[in-house]
Design a protein around this motif. Structure first.
Motif, mmCIF file in Angstrom:
data_model
loop_
_atom_site.group_PDB
_atom_site.id
_atom_site.type_symbol
_atom_site.label_atom_id
_atom_site.label_comp_id
_atom_site.label_asym_id
_atom_site.label_seq_id
_atom_site.Cartn_x
_atom_site.Cartn_y
_atom_site.Cartn_z
ATOM 1 N N ASN A 141 -6.282 46.615 -37.606
ATOM 2 C CA ASN A 141 -5.185 47.585 -37.651
ATOM 3 C C ASN A 141 -4.952 48.272 -36.300
ATOM 4 O OD1 ASN A 141 -4.802 46.944 -40.345
ATOM 5 N ND2 ASN A 141 -6.111 48.588 -41.085
ATOM 6 N N ALA A 142 -6.021 48.542 -35.566
ATOM 7 C CA ALA A 142 -5.867 49.149 -34.236
ATOM 8 C C ALA A 142 -5.202 48.172 -33.269
ATOM 9 C CB ALA A 142 -7.216 49.608 -33.693
ATOM 10 N N LEU A 143 -5.618 46.906 -33.311
ATOM 11 C CA LEU A 143 -4.987 45.917 -32.434
ATOM 12 C C LEU A 143 -3.543 45.664 -32.848
ATOM 13 C CD1 LEU A 143 -7.891 43.410 -31.710
ATOM 14 C CD2 LEU A 143 -6.857 45.072 -30.140
ATOM 15 N N GLY A 144 -3.236 45.826 -34.130
ATOM 16 C CA GLY A 144 -1.841 45.754 -34.566
ATOM 17 C C GLY A 144 -1.014 46.858 -33.932
ATOM 18 N N ARG A 145 -1.585 48.037 -33.848
ATOM 19 C CA ARG A 145 -0.888 49.159 -33.199
ATOM 20 C C ARG A 145 -0.712 48.886 -31.709
ATOM 21 N NH1 ARG A 145 -2.271 55.554 -33.950
ATOM 22 N NH2 ARG A 145 -0.474 56.327 -32.809
ATOM 23 N N ALA A 147 -0.573 45.955 -30.302
ATOM 24 C CA ALA A 147 0.428 44.882 -30.202
ATOM 25 C C ALA A 147 1.842 45.438 -30.335
ATOM 26 C CB ALA A 147 0.162 43.815 -31.260
ATOM 27 N N ALA A 148 2.052 46.394 -31.233
ATOM 28 C CA ALA A 148 3.381 46.989 -31.401
ATOM 29 C C ALA A 148 3.801 47.765 -30.159
ATOM 30 C CB ALA A 148 3.384 47.903 -32.630
ATOM 31 N N ILE A 149 2.876 48.479 -29.559
ATOM 32 C CA ILE A 149 3.184 49.216 -28.325
ATOM 33 C C ILE A 149 3.510 48.239 -27.203
ATOM 34 C CG2 ILE A 149 2.209 50.724 -26.540
ATOM 35 C CD1 ILE A 149 0.571 52.044 -28.886
ATOM 36 N N LEU A 150 2.719 47.178 -27.093
ATOM 37 C CA LEU A 150 3.000 46.158 -26.071
ATOM 38 C C LEU A 150 4.365 45.518 -26.302
ATOM 39 C CD1 LEU A 150 -0.518 44.506 -25.763
ATOM 40 C CD2 LEU A 150 0.688 45.785 -23.971
ATOM 41 N N ALA A 151 4.713 45.241 -27.561
ATOM 42 C CA ALA A 151 6.018 44.647 -27.872
ATOM 43 C C ALA A 151 7.148 45.578 -27.447
ATOM 44 C CB ALA A 151 6.104 44.317 -29.361
ATOM 45 N N GLU A 152 6.978 46.866 -27.689
ATOM 46 C CA GLU A 152 7.989 47.838 -27.266
ATOM 47 C C GLU A 152 8.163 47.813 -25.748
ATOM 48 O OE1 GLU A 152 8.845 52.650 -27.260
ATOM 49 O OE2 GLU A 152 7.248 51.876 -28.533
ATOM 50 N N ALA A 153 7.081 47.513 -25.040
ATOM 51 C CA ALA A 153 7.128 47.439 -23.578
ATOM 52 C C ALA A 153 7.594 46.069 -23.087
ATOM 53 C CB ALA A 153 5.743 47.750 -23.007
ATOM 54 N N GLY A 154 7.829 45.134 -24.022
ATOM 55 C CA GLY A 154 8.264 43.791 -23.641
ATOM 56 C C GLY A 154 7.115 42.873 -23.295
ATOM 57 N N SER A 155 5.936 43.137 -23.823
ATOM 58 C CA SER A 155 4.747 42.335 -23.541
ATOM 59 C C SER A 155 4.093 41.953 -24.867
ATOM 60 C CB SER A 155 3.787 43.150 -22.647
ATOM 61 O OG SER A 155 2.703 42.357 -22.216
ATOM 62 N N GLY A 156 2.826 41.576 -24.829
ATOM 63 C CA GLY A 156 2.125 41.203 -26.048
ATOM 64 C C GLY A 156 0.636 41.053 -25.793
ATOM 65 N N LEU A 157 -0.121 40.879 -26.868
ATOM 66 C CA LEU A 157 -1.569 40.702 -26.731
ATOM 67 C C LEU A 157 -1.915 39.507 -25.857
ATOM 68 C CD1 LEU A 157 -2.958 41.475 -30.313
ATOM 69 C CD2 LEU A 157 -3.182 42.881 -28.256
ATOM 70 N N ASP A 158 -1.062 38.482 -25.854
ATOM 71 C CA ASP A 158 -1.318 37.299 -25.041
ATOM 72 C C ASP A 158 -1.163 37.567 -23.542
ATOM 73 O OD1 ASP A 158 1.470 37.647 -25.340
ATOM 74 O OD2 ASP A 158 1.857 35.503 -25.107
ATOM 75 N N ARG A 159 -0.705 38.765 -23.181
ATOM 76 C CA ARG A 159 -0.509 39.142 -21.778
ATOM 77 C C ARG A 159 -1.565 40.145 -21.301
ATOM 78 N NH1 ARG A 159 2.609 36.473 -18.742
ATOM 79 N NH2 ARG A 159 3.807 38.155 -17.892
ATOM 80 N N VAL A 160 -2.515 40.499 -22.181
ATOM 81 C CA VAL A 160 -3.551 41.476 -21.834
ATOM 82 C C VAL A 160 -4.513 40.869 -20.820
ATOM 83 C CG1 VAL A 160 -5.513 42.827 -22.705
ATOM 84 C CG2 VAL A 160 -3.387 42.716 -24.019
ATOM 85 N N VAL A 161 -4.758 41.603 -19.736
ATOM 86 C CA VAL A 161 -5.706 41.155 -18.714
ATOM 87 C C VAL A 161 -7.003 41.951 -18.745
ATOM 88 C CG1 VAL A 161 -3.940 40.187 -17.196
ATOM 89 C CG2 VAL A 161 -4.618 42.576 -16.914
ATOM 90 N N GLN A 162 -6.947 43.168 -19.306
ATOM 91 C CA GLN A 162 -8.149 43.999 -19.398
ATOM 92 C C GLN A 162 -8.043 44.869 -20.640
ATOM 93 O OE1 GLN A 162 -8.833 47.601 -18.860
ATOM 94 N NE2 GLN A 162 -10.958 47.120 -19.284
ATOM 95 N N MET A 163 -9.119 44.893 -21.422
ATOM 96 C CA MET A 163 -9.173 45.670 -22.655
ATOM 97 C C MET A 163 -10.388 46.581 -22.614
ATOM 98 S SD MET A 163 -7.765 46.117 -25.757
ATOM 99 C CE MET A 163 -6.834 44.653 -26.187
ATOM 100 N N THR A 164 -10.236 47.768 -23.161
ATOM 101 C CA THR A 164 -11.360 48.670 -23.375
ATOM 102 C C THR A 164 -11.506 48.849 -24.875
ATOM 103 O OG1 THR A 164 -10.974 49.854 -21.310
ATOM 104 C CG2 THR A 164 -12.265 50.999 -22.989
ATOM 105 N N MET A 165 -12.723 48.621 -25.371
ATOM 106 C CA MET A 165 -13.012 48.872 -26.780
ATOM 107 C C MET A 165 -13.922 50.082 -26.848
ATOM 108 S SD MET A 165 -14.535 46.416 -29.810
ATOM 109 C CE MET A 165 -16.271 46.391 -29.328
#
Length: 130
Positions: free
Chosen positions: A55-59, A61-79
């Motif tokens: 559910n957090a990654l869904g959120r 992903a939605a923010i990235l989509a609003e920015a015109g990007s997506g999870l497939d474009r992530v270069v660095q993640m913090t968990m």
């Protein structure tokens, strides 16, 4: 000079004084977000660490989509996790969201004034994949 675009800016006086994301220099910088939680509207984070990750990654992903990007474009993640005992369960779900390759990542223990067990922030390339 590069333009900076702010997404999801808070209302004045908000206890959360940050934007959901910032787009600048060909990158999207997503602030830390946990799974949505609004019991009054029937929205719950999840009953397990894996559900919270999904559910957090869904959120995110939605923010990235609003920015015109997506999870497939992530270069660095913090968990961010609250309980190290959840690490394996979080990882087992996390890897499912990056089938084309895992972005660079670091994990830290955190505490926030919520019941969230996991949250994510990231940096992604702006725009859709070529």
């Amino acid at each position: 000079m590069s333009e900076i675009r702010f997404l999801g800016q808070p209302e004045p006086g908000s206890p959360r004084p940050f934007s959901a994301a910032t787009v600048a220099g060909g990158l999207v910088f997503v602030s830390g977000h946990s799974a949505p939680h609004d019991p009054a509207r029937g929205v719950h984070r999840g009953a397990t660490p894996a559900e919270e990750v999904r559910n957090a990654l869904g959120r995110i992903a939605a923010i990235l989509a609003e920015a015109g990007s997506g999870l497939d474009r992530v270069v660095q993640m913090t968990m961010l996790i609250t309980d190290p005992a959840d690490y394996a369960a979080c990882n087992a779900e996390y890897v499912k969201h990056f089938p084309a390759g895992l972005p660079a990542r670091h994990t830290a223990r955190f505490g926030v004034p919520t019941e969230a067990r996991v949250a994510f922030s990231c940096i992604a390339l702006a725009g859709a994949a070529a």
